[in-house]
Design an enzyme around this catalytic site. Structure first.
Site, PDB file in Angstrom:
ATOM      1  N   GLU A   1     -21.758  -1.128  22.493  1.00 33.56           N
ATOM      2  CA  GLU A   1     -22.163  -0.010  23.354  1.00 33.56           C
ATOM      3  C   GLU A   1     -21.059   1.043  23.416  1.00 33.56           C
ATOM      4  O   GLU A   1     -19.875   0.718  23.519  1.00 33.56           O
ATOM      5  CB  GLU A   1     -22.467  -0.537  24.768  1.00 33.56           C
ATOM      6  CG  GLU A   1     -22.947   0.523  25.731  1.00 33.56           C
ATOM      7  CD  GLU A   1     -23.206  -0.014  27.133  1.00 33.56           C
ATOM      8  OE1 GLU A   1     -23.985   0.623  27.864  1.00 33.56           O
ATOM      9  OE2 GLU A   1     -22.634  -1.064  27.498  1.00 33.56           O
TER      10      GLU A   1
ATOM     11  N   LYS B   1     -31.203   3.226  26.998  1.00 31.21           N
ATOM     12  CA  LYS B   1     -30.963   2.239  28.048  1.00 31.21           C
ATOM     13  C   LYS B   1     -31.888   2.484  29.230  1.00 31.21           C
ATOM     14  O   LYS B   1     -31.888   3.557  29.835  1.00 31.21           O
ATOM     15  CB  LYS B   1     -29.494   2.323  28.490  1.00 31.21           C
ATOM     16  CG  LYS B   1     -29.013   1.196  29.388  1.00 31.21           C
ATOM     17  CD  LYS B   1     -27.505   1.359  29.587  1.00 31.21           C
ATOM     18  CE  LYS B   1     -26.866   0.183  30.277  1.00 31.21           C
ATOM     19  NZ  LYS B   1     -25.395   0.343  30.359  1.00 31.21           N
TER      20      LYS B   1
ATOM     21  N   CYS C   1     -26.879  -3.442  27.195  1.00 36.31           N
ATOM     22  CA  CYS C   1     -26.031  -3.949  28.281  1.00 36.31           C
ATOM     23  C   CYS C   1     -26.788  -4.352  29.553  1.00 36.31           C
ATOM     24  O   CYS C   1     -27.365  -5.412  29.625  1.00 36.31           O
ATOM     25  CB  CYS C   1     -24.935  -2.937  28.594  1.00 36.31           C
ATOM     26  SG  CYS C   1     -23.509  -3.682  29.448  1.00 36.31           S
TER      27      CYS C   1
END
Length: 275
Positions: free
Chosen positions: A43, A112, A153
């Site tokens: 990331e 995300k 994440c």
């Protein structure tokens, strides 16, 4: 293509975007030379992980970082999940992962969905929502390896998201990530293993190397889990490349022996994509 080799490049990220890109390209080349068919980066690999840096390092697509990734994927003839970067579109910023095939073409991208907004007592404080906009797509892509799901994440904290990726056909799920020194030791590896177990998939968690001089310190410890929850490749704290040989036939076999996904009580409950 049910059997292939995957590599995770656990990169040390500094202040220079040019040096970060150059380092990523070198590590991708090394992974390719060692037989990797699919390479994964962490990331926010082209700059520091901070709300200020999200603005300063943001790129529209295609940009300097994505063009370099397209080029190396094509040159090395590998598929590449290019970690994530800060993407600018229509004056909004997203935390975006680009997925390229071995011709350097964009297969798809994941923005995300669940932004990292936390305030841990005596621990980490961070608010991605101060600068980023959440994505809205459940990201599963058709590849020569079959259907591959992507998350980033903090998405890992929400099992419903990965249930949908599994329901959509994923047997391999990839997660560029950057857990911190508060939540990492407590929850990182167990989260990777549980998302693999409860969806009966191979699960890949790719993190930056630990940089003690950074404003945000990554826990590092990239992990690859098989669908039984065994860690089959793991990194430490420093920059390195880890490899795992993937056999998707094991997913099919396990799902027959332990029929979790087929025994869902959809007559009583179901996780649905409203889109």
């Amino acid at each position: 293509m049910n059997t292939f080799r995957i590599a995770v490049c656990q990169l040390k990220v500094g202040e220079s975007k040019e040096e970060n890109i150059k380092n990523a390209v070198q590590k991708i080349e090394e992974a390719s030379q060692n037989g990797a068919d699919l390479v994964v980066l962490p990331e926010i690999f082209n700059g520091p992980y901070s709300t200020k840096s999200f603005y300063n390092y943001a790129e529209e697509y295609p940009g300097k970082t994505s063009v370099a990734m397209m080029d190396v994927a094509k040159r090395c003839k590998i598929h590449l999940v290019a970690g994530s970067i800060s993407e600018k579109e229509n004056e909004k910023l997203y935390n975006t992962s680009y997925f390229f095939n071995d011709k350097g073409e964009l297969i798809g991208k994941h923005r995300k969905m669940h932004l990292f907004d936390i305030d841990i007592e005596d621990g980490q404080y961070f608010k991605e929502s101060d600068s980023l906009t959440p994505g809205e797509e459940f990201s599963v892509f058709d590849t020569k390896f079959g259907k591959v799901g992507l998350g980033i994440c903090f998405d890992i904290r929400f099992p419903e998201y990965f249930r949908l990726l599994s329901n959509m056909g994923s047997k391999l799920i990839i997660l560029p990530a950057a857990f911190n020194m508060t939540t990492g030791p407590a929850h990182w590896e167990i989260s990777v293993r549980m998302r693999a177990i409860d969806n009966q998939v191979y699960f890949v968690g790719a993190c930056p190397a630990r940089n003690e001089d950074a404003e945000y310190i990554s826990y590092a410890n990239s992990r690859i889990s098989d669908p039984w929850g065994n860690i089959i490749a793991k990194a430490g704290n420093n920059e390195e490349i880890i490899y795992a040989d993937i056999d998707l036939n094991k997913v099919d076999s396990l799902r027959k022996q332990l029929p979790l996904t087929s025994n869902l009580r959809k007559d009583l409950y179901e996780v649905k994509n409203k889109k």
